[in-house]
Scaffold this motif. Structure first.
Motif, short mmCIF file in Angstrom:
data_model
loop_
_atom_site.label_atom_id
_atom_site.label_comp_id
_atom_site.label_asym_id
_atom_site.label_seq_id
_atom_site.Cartn_x
_atom_site.Cartn_y
_atom_site.Cartn_z
N ASP A 123 -1.02 4.05 1.84
CA ASP A 123 -1.35 3.72 3.23
C ASP A 123 -2.86 3.77 3.49
O ASP A 123 -3.30 3.73 4.63
N HIS B 291 -0.97 6.28 10.58
CA HIS B 291 -0.94 6.42 9.13
C HIS B 291 -2.03 7.35 8.61
O HIS B 291 -3.17 7.27 9.06
N ARG C 40 -0.03 9.62 0.54
CA ARG C 40 0.31 8.22 0.29
C ARG C 40 -1.00 7.46 0.18
O ARG C 40 -1.43 6.79 1.10
MG MG Z 1 5.08 3.25 5.20
#
Ligand code: MG
Ligand code: ATP
Length: 880
Positions: free
Chosen positions: A77, A87, A70
């Protein structure tokens, strides 16, 4: 005993296997089925078509541990990494899936059972969120799982309703959160499950895909609802191991230890350093896995995301005082930790670490200079009480120093600066403009403009050249002369012609354009090149040999068939070469460029190591084995999505249309390709590699010839060999041995000459010794000799000196147009005489210069005729 991250991954998969789920291995971080998605960002990505009912995989329950990224696109993130405890840019998502099989009740019951009974999490720390209208979920949690009603929180559409797109499958979600206690996260007394801090950690998201949404937003229940769940392995591991941060689990600690050791800084002592250490730990995993899945640093798309992550990590290393490349080593730590679960990492280890090292080295060259400029500028801005970094500066850092804009933002954020993004974008646009301008200068622009105009007015040409090389009854749609539309063109004139249909292949995809003739009543046009500047717009360039061609007339098109055949053989040969390279060097081979014309083929591809002669030979052998299998070359048209699903090789970052053509050669090769090919692989004849080289970091080039050219190449080589053999009067196969022998003999002869020269010199020196005489109490030997090279002259001088024991020697020698002087003084006289000074005085006499040590000196000059004069002068000097 606490479980390790690896054991937890195992336990999840085993639990769901026990519930009848098929265990499916992780798919690549590059989504295969979805060209619109930058990275695989959830476990469901590889099952998308099963959810849509488009694919039947032979099972209706699946569980997986999916590699996810991601770090760009819809899910990003990146900014959170290092700052939050939860994260990552790369993480592993555990998930169980039902394709129209079980639904909400089982999904909830099993999730709960796994967390409570297997993972042994304390019930009292868990919170549940559900979608506000999902009473069914509330009932299951409350009545069946006995979760107290005040622990089940109803949430809105934004956080608890999932949609695949604007329309299509969708449904409510239910999340399971773990309360890490009031000492974690924001520490506000009113902190609850709605807060975004790390305290109420979301560990698992259960998605109940039960509706189909139409354009008006109306939800219709699906006949067979699906289950899609996702739980971050790192977060689950953290709570099981009672750690407040993912980075304190054994999935990260070895990397953190490595960074600590490299930087000489302990983790947990300073908040800023800790962020840098976490960023590096996270990014090391991301770059390792991204490169492992075939992404390489570049300035576009996925490659640029990778480059940004890598450079960001490198800069954080700098913040920790690490001044040498180190990410390649932390990647090795990641590989060692993860290769048990992802064995391909071990295979690709050397490629991955080399790729990283190379990118690190490149960035290090500009990092310091860029940082210096940035510091100077921010200091000046601070003084002027400004907090926005000008777009021009951000662009300069990007363009000259390789700082991605988000890296610059990351660096200055600490000092309260933001970027002028609009200004930066404007600079980027100007650069693109300049690039277009450069193209304009080449004179192509005017022509391109007229193409665009014609094409927008409906001038369209169909390519009919896959079937044949001849086409009659084609209609001339447009004629261009010097970049302007024309109604007609006459004998002797150059022109560009577009027809409604043509068998001529317009240059594209690395394949050169066809040549041939355009003929009609009363005219003949020679086609020297064919281009395809716009899709469905094929331009024939050439000159009128005879008559006049008018727009609207009918004509016949004849492609030079022999040339086309040679091109086809080279193009098919390129596909075979790629397949053979993959077989020998590995699956990481990706095309990064190719060129195919009638004479040869050129294939550029990603690979780090040098290719050994042995490997190259194997590639050639395998390629020719494939050719001799003589399988038919088949082409099929697919929708792009389906084509990618077949696993056909596609060129990274290439823009494909909605439908694509797949070129198949049996089981050996399958590529997306619009080019023209041979009918059977045997038509390629022979493929001969003629050159292999490196063209950029991690990119190699192979040039090869096929068919008739390959034969010519082999014949030429054989001819040369025969010529050499002729010199030896030997068999060509003996040339190597013979040459080796001769070289050996030559070396021996050279040695012998050296010895003889020495012997001669010794004899001459004996003769010369007679000429030594005493001047002013010093033995002097001055003579002219015929020794052409300096070294021999010096060796000779040494011999004389040894014999003389005490005295001064001056030797003069003529070598072609040049003169040399050598002077030597024995040690015992060094206090009184200086060879260097003597030479300095004599050198002008032979029209030169020189000098040297007290015991030995030499000079070179251009007047050998004056040598005897110089010697006489020397004797005079000695007599003084
Ligand atoms: Mg998220
Ligand atoms: P968050 O709100 O914490 O960012 P999310 O709502 O984006 O999470 P989902 O898209 O539902 O998360 O993904 C499912 C699960 O994957 C999450 O419950 C979490 O355990 C994990 N997860 C999501 N994003 C990340 C990430 N960037 N790093 C690590 N794990 C993640």
């Amino acid at each position: 005993m606490t479980k390790t991250g690896n054991e937890i991954r195992e336990s999840f998969l085993k639990y769901f296997e026990g519930k009848g789920h098929t265990l499916v291995t992780s798919s690549s971080l590059i989504p295969k089925d979805d060209p619109t998605l930058l990275f695989t960002n959830a476990g469901m990505v590889q099952f998308k078509n099963s959810f849509l009912g488009l694919e039947n995989r032979g099972y209706t329950r699946a569980a997986s541990c999916q590699k996810c990224a991601r770090a760009g696109g819809k899910h990003n993130d990146l900014e959170n990494v290092g700052v939050t405890a939860r994260h990552h840019t790369f993480f592993e998502m555990l998930g169980n899936f039902s394709f129209g099989d079980y639904f909400k009740e089982e999904a909830i019951a099993w999730a709960w059972e796994y967390l409570i009974d297997v993972a042994k999490l304390p019930k009292e720390k868990l919170w549940i969120t559900i979608f506000q209208d999902d009473n069914e979920a509330f009932e299951i949690w409350n009545k069946k799982m006995k979760v107290p009603h005040d622990r089940i929180v109803r949430m809105g559409e934004k956080s608890n309703f999932w949609m695949m797109g604007e329309t299509g499958p969708c449904g409510p979600c239910s999340e399971i959160l773990y309360d890490q206690g009031k000492d974690t996260g924001c520490r506000r007394p009113q902190c609850d499950v709605h807060c975004d801090c790390d305290r109420h950690l979301e560990i698992w998201n259960l998605v109940f895909t039960q509706f189909d949404r139409d354009e008006s937003g109306k939800l219709t229940p699906l006949p067979k609802p699906n289950i899609d769940t996702g739980m971050g392995l790192e977060r689950l591991t953290a709570v099981i191991q009672s750690k407040k941060s993912n980075y304190d689990t054994d999935l990260f600690t070895p990397i953190i230890r490595f960074v600590e050791k490299t930087a000489g800084i302990a983790y947990g002592k300073n908040a800023d350093n800790d962020i840098s250490i976490r960023v590096i730990a996270d990014h090391s995993r991301a770059i390792t896995f991204l490169i492992g899945d075939g992404i390489t640093p570049s300035n576009e798309g996925r490659g640029y995301v990778l480059r940004r992550i890598l450079r960001r990590a490198a800069r954080h290393g700098k913040l920790l005082g690490i001044n040498k490349p180190f990410l390649n080593q932390s990647a090795q730590v990641v590989i060692d930790m993860m290769k048990g679960v992802y064995p391909d990492l071990a295979e690709k280890a050397s490629f991955i670490t080399k790729m990283i090292l190379n990118e690190e080295q490149r960035f290090m060259e500009t990092l310091d200079a860029g940082l210096r400029i940035l510091n100077e500028e921010t200091a000046a801005l601070k003084k002027a009480k400004q907090s926005i970094l000008p777009g021009a500066l951000v662009f300069k850092l990007y363009d000259t120093y390789g700082f991605p804009a988000d890296l610059t933002a990351d660096i200055v954020r600490h000092d309260g600066f933001t970027l002028d993004s609009d200004g930066f974008e404007a600079e980027m646009e100007q650069q693109r403009e300049r690039a277009r301008g450069a193209w304009k200068g080449s004179g192509e622009e005017a022509i391109a403009d007229c193409y665009l105009k014609a094409s927008s007015m409906g001038v369209i040409s169909e390519f009919c050249g896959y079937e044949g090389t001849n086409k009659s009854d084609a209609k001339v749609l447009a004629i261009f002369v010097d970049g302007n539309p024309a109604d007609s063109v006459r004998e002797g004139q150059k022109a560009e012609i577009v027809l409604d249909t043509t068998p001529f292949y317009g240059e594209s995809g690395g394949q050169t354009g066809d040549t041939g003739y355009l003929e009609g009543t009363g005219f003949n046009f020679k086609i020297e090149d064919t281009k395809r500047p716009i899709d469905k717009f094929i331009v024939h360039k050439g000159s009128v040999l005879k008559g006049e061609i008018k727009a609207g007339v009918k004509a016949q098109l004849i492609v030079d068939e022999e040339r086309r055949k040679a091109i086809a053989a080279n193009h098919s040969g390129t596909h075979i070469l790629q397949a053979a390279l993959k077989a020998v060097l590995g699956d990481h081979i990706k095309q990064s460029g190719s060129l195919v014309n009638a004479l040869r083929l050129r294939f550029d591809f990603t690979h780090f190591a040098k290719i050994s002669d042995e490997e190259l030979k194997r590639v050639e052998t395998i390629a020719n084995d494939m050719i001799r299998k003589n399988v038919p070359v088949k082409t099929e048209i697919y929708a792009l999505e389906d084509a990618l699903k077949t696993g056909a090789t596609a060129v990274f970052d290439e823009k494909y249309g909605a439908t694509v053509r797949i070129v198949k050669m049996g089981e050996m090769s399958m590529e997306l390709c619009g080019g023209t090919h041979v009918k059977q692989t045997g038509d390629i004849g022979l493929l001969k590699v003629v050159h292999e080289s490196a063209i950029a970091a991690g990119v190699r080039r192979i040039e090869a010839v096929t068919g008739r050219e390959a034969l010519t190449h082999v014949q030429k080589a054989e001819e040369e060999l025969k010529k050499a053999a002729g010199l030896f009067k030997a068999n060509p196969l003996e040339v190597f041995d013979r040459t080796e022998n001769i070289l050996k003999q030559t070396r021996e002869l050279e040695k012998e000459i050296e010895t003889l020269k020495g012997k001669l010199a010794a004899r001459d020196s004996g003769d010369l010794m007679n000429q030594a005489h005493v001047i002013g109490g010093v033995k002097v030997l001055a003579a002219q000799v015929s020794i052409a090279d300096v070294k021999t002259l010096r060796d000779f001088g040494d011999k004389l000196r040894d014999k003389l024991e005490s005295g001064i020697i001056l030797l003069g020698s003529k070598a072609g147009e040049k003169a040399m002087l050598l002077c030597m003084v024995t040690k015992d006289l060094a206090a009184k005489y200086h060879a260097g000074n003597i030479i300095k005085e004599l050198a002008p006499l032979i029209g030169g210069s020189g000098g040297g040590r007290p015991d030995m000196a030499q000079a070179g000059g251009t007047q050998p005729e004056n040598l005897s004069e110089a010697i006489a002068y020397f004797e005079k000097l000695m007599a003084k």
